[in-house]
Design an enzyme around this catalytic site. Structure first.
Site, PDB file in Angstrom:
ATOM      1  N   ARG A 230     -37.091  71.099  77.440  1.00 19.58           N
ATOM      2  CA  ARG A 230     -35.827  70.361  77.345  1.00 19.58           C
ATOM      3  C   ARG A 230     -36.000  69.017  76.637  1.00 19.58           C
ATOM      4  O   ARG A 230     -35.028  68.448  76.136  1.00 19.58           O
ATOM      5  CB  ARG A 230     -35.229  70.173  78.741  1.00 19.58           C
TER       6      ARG A 230
ATOM      7  N   TYR B 150     -10.206  63.699  66.058  1.00 15.72           N
ATOM      8  CA  TYR B 150     -10.341  65.162  66.088  1.00 15.72           C
ATOM      9  C   TYR B 150      -9.750  65.681  67.404  1.00 15.72           C
ATOM     10  O   TYR B 150     -10.033  65.131  68.471  1.00 15.72           O
ATOM     11  CB  TYR B 150     -11.830  65.480  65.969  1.00 15.72           C
TER      12      TYR B 150
ATOM     13  N   ASP C  12     -16.930  58.430  65.117  1.00 18.20           N
ATOM     14  CA  ASP C  12     -17.200  59.765  64.578  1.00 18.20           C
ATOM     15  C   ASP C  12     -17.315  59.592  63.064  1.00 18.20           C
ATOM     16  O   ASP C  12     -16.318  59.382  62.367  1.00 18.20           O
ATOM     17  CB  ASP C  12     -16.064  60.727  64.956  1.00 18.20           C
TER      18      ASP C  12
ATOM     19  N   LYS D 175     -21.476  70.105  59.969  1.00 17.17           N
ATOM     20  CA  LYS D 175     -20.803  69.998  58.662  1.00 17.17           C
ATOM     21  C   LYS D 175     -21.833  69.745  57.552  1.00 17.17           C
ATOM     22  O   LYS D 175     -22.528  70.644  57.174  1.00 17.17           O
ATOM     23  CB  LYS D 175     -19.724  68.911  58.698  1.00 17.17           C
TER      24      LYS D 175
HETATM   25  C1  LIG Z   1     -14.371  65.028  62.648  1.00 19.84           C
HETATM   26  C2  LIG Z   1     -15.039  66.062  63.513  1.00 19.84           C
HETATM   27  N1  LIG Z   1     -15.790  65.643  64.535  1.00 19.84           N
HETATM   28  C3  LIG Z   1     -16.397  66.518  65.354  1.00 19.84           C
HETATM   29  C4  LIG Z   1     -16.277  67.877  65.162  1.00 19.84           C
HETATM   30  C5  LIG Z   1     -16.928  68.811  66.125  1.00 19.84           C
HETATM   31  O1  LIG Z   1     -18.063  69.412  65.610  1.00 19.84           O
HETATM   32  P1  LIG Z   1     -18.544  70.837  66.136  1.00 19.84           P
HETATM   33  O2  LIG Z   1     -17.632  71.851  65.535  1.00 19.84           O
HETATM   34  O3  LIG Z   1     -19.957  70.904  65.700  1.00 19.84           O
HETATM   35  O4  LIG Z   1     -18.433  70.812  67.646  1.00 19.84           O
HETATM   36  C6  LIG Z   1     -15.521  68.362  64.099  1.00 19.84           C
HETATM   37  C7  LIG Z   1     -15.383  69.805  63.862  1.00 19.84           C
HETATM   38  O5  LIG Z   1     -14.598  70.268  63.061  1.00 19.84           O
HETATM   39  C8  LIG Z   1     -14.874  67.418  63.255  1.00 19.84           C
HETATM   40  O6  LIG Z   1     -14.089  67.821  62.238  1.00 19.84           O
END
Ligand SMILES: Cc1ncc(COP(=O)(O)O)c(C=O)c1O
Length: 413
Positions: free
Chosen positions: A77, A131, A203, A228
């Site tokens: 872990r 998001y 973010d 991404k």
């Molecule tokens: C701006 C943003 N933050 C976080 C996430 C979440 O990422 P994950 O899909 O890896 O959980 C996304 C996913 O589309 C996103 O567009």
């Protein structure tokens, strides 16, 4: 052991990084996180899978418990060099950071960042353009924990100071915002937060540290959905949080208590993706900009929401603070129905219809931001489409979209 350690001092500083001449980010994504003592000189860290780590004696086992086991084989872990190398690389992309923890998805990283700083009775200020699953976490899990959330306008800038109350503990930013791409005044918000003892969480998935260094702009915890651009090939889920040295011990201990582990296989894919991220981003940026500019000339299109275009809310902040753009943006159709928008999207030959972004392939998605806004609903002339521009030839993508706009026109007339 490799003969040319990229990290000669073993303290994360690079042999090629001098105070007079720090290496560029394009170089850094190639060298970052590569420690020969972890890989025996193998260029990309191999996949080390582990749960049990064996000790020779009980005394060795007990010695393993003593001191800090960060970056030491201890138990699966706590990770292996496969995860450590990627985490270290992401830390190096935010100069001055205390460290990075990896999580099995971007949403898991958002959760860990929030849980690192929030306790029952606290208030969170959350940007209205966050998001949607981040909003769901605030309205669900955090509310159950006794944390209240107030949403704020992404364009509030230094005006955030007026919203900070006695119980406000953290401010969550996402810049540019999901779906609508408003660029936030991160330095002004971070300064207001610091002055009142609040933590900021950003973010930073759209820009990545290559286009926006979060910690240098005053952010305390920088979140990436590595799913991404870091992974870049639409084949793995991963998230990260990078912390200032002050918050790093708290992020580390909270993450250990949460028990989240990023799979070594996925970290290996992400490490591989990271090495080409700078060059991929350049192409995503150039192609997306060309397509966004073309769309802005079309009569079928009312608005193009791309931070590098002057019409995008916060564009001047993007020019001031960012060093580039990525490949995700939205456009608003000049009226028409949901069915007309579907006709446009359904017939596209080169754009897939699906969630996520940041991979090598283009995607188109119908989006309706007003469903996910509380305080900053903006009027919209028609339905909206979000585009993720991949690495195909932009001329082919434009031809595909042109035919799509034709279908929209026929369905609308
Ligand atoms: C701006 C943003 N933050 C976080 C996430 C979440 O990422 P994950 O899909 O890896 O959980 C996304 C996913 O589309 C996103 O567009």
């Amino acid at each position: 052991m490799g003969r040319r350690p990229l990290d000669a001092k073993g303290d994360g500083s690079r042999v090629s990084d001098t105070p007079d001449r720090p290496v560029s980010d394009a170089t850094r994504v190639v060298t970052a996180g590569r420690r020969p003592e972890w890989t025996n000189g193998i260029v990309n860290p191999p996949v080390w899978r582990a749960s049990t780590i064996l000790y020779d004696t009980v005394a060795d086992l007990r010695a393993g418990l003593a001191g800090d086991s960060h970056h030491r084989l201890f138990y699966g872990r706590r990770g292996t060099p496969t995860q450590w190398s990627l985490a270290d690389a992401l830390t190096e992309l935010e100069p001055g950071a205390g460290g990075t923890i990896l999580y099995p998805s971007g949403v898991a990283a958002v959760a860990a960042a929030l849980l690192t700083v929030l306790s029952p009775g606290d208030e969170l200020l959350l940007v209205d353009s966050a998001y949607d699953p981040t909003r769901a976490m605030a309205d669900g899990l955090l509310r159950r924990m006794g944390v209240t959330t107030r949403y704020y306008d992404p364009l509030i800038g230094g005006g955030i100071a007026e919203l900070i109350a006695e119980r406000t503990r953290a401010i969550f930013l996402e810049s540019p915002g999901s779906l609508t791409f408003e660029v936030q005044d991160v330095p002004a918000i971070a300064a207001a937060a610091r002055a009142r003892g609040c933590v900021t969480i950003l973010d930073n998935t759209w820009a990545t540290p290559l286009h926006f260094r979060a910690l240098e702009h005053g952010i305390d915890l920088s979140v990436l959905a590595c799913t991404k651009y870091v992974v870049g090939h639409s084949d793995a889920m991963l998230g990260s949080v990078t912390a200032t040295p002050e918050l790093w011990p708290r992020l580390l201990s909270t993450s250990r208590q949460l028990g989240q582990v990023a799979s070594p296989d996925d970290c290996w894919l992400a490490s591989r993706g990271l090495r080409t991220m700078a060059i991929r981003l350049k192409q995503h940026e150039a192609s997306a900009l060309r397509i966004a500019q073309w769309l802005a000339t079309r009569p079928e299109v009312a608005e193009v929401l791309h931070p590098a275009l002057p019409a995008c809310p916060g564009h001047e902040l993007w020019r001031r603070d960012f060093t580039g753009a990525s490949g995700l943006f939205s456009f608003v159709l000049n009226g028409g129905t949901d069915a007309a928008r579907s006709a446009l999207i359904d017939g596209l030959a080169l754009f897939g219809i699906g969630y996520s972004w940041g991979g090598f392939e283009s995607l188109a998605l119908p989006v309706d931001p007003h469903r996910h806004r509380s305080v900053a609903k903006r009027p919209q002339a028609g339905p909206m489409v979000r585009l993720q521009i991949g690495l195909e030839d932009p001329a082919d993508l434009i031809a595909d979209l042109e035919a799509g706009l034709d279908r929209w026109r026929r369905a609308t007339d």
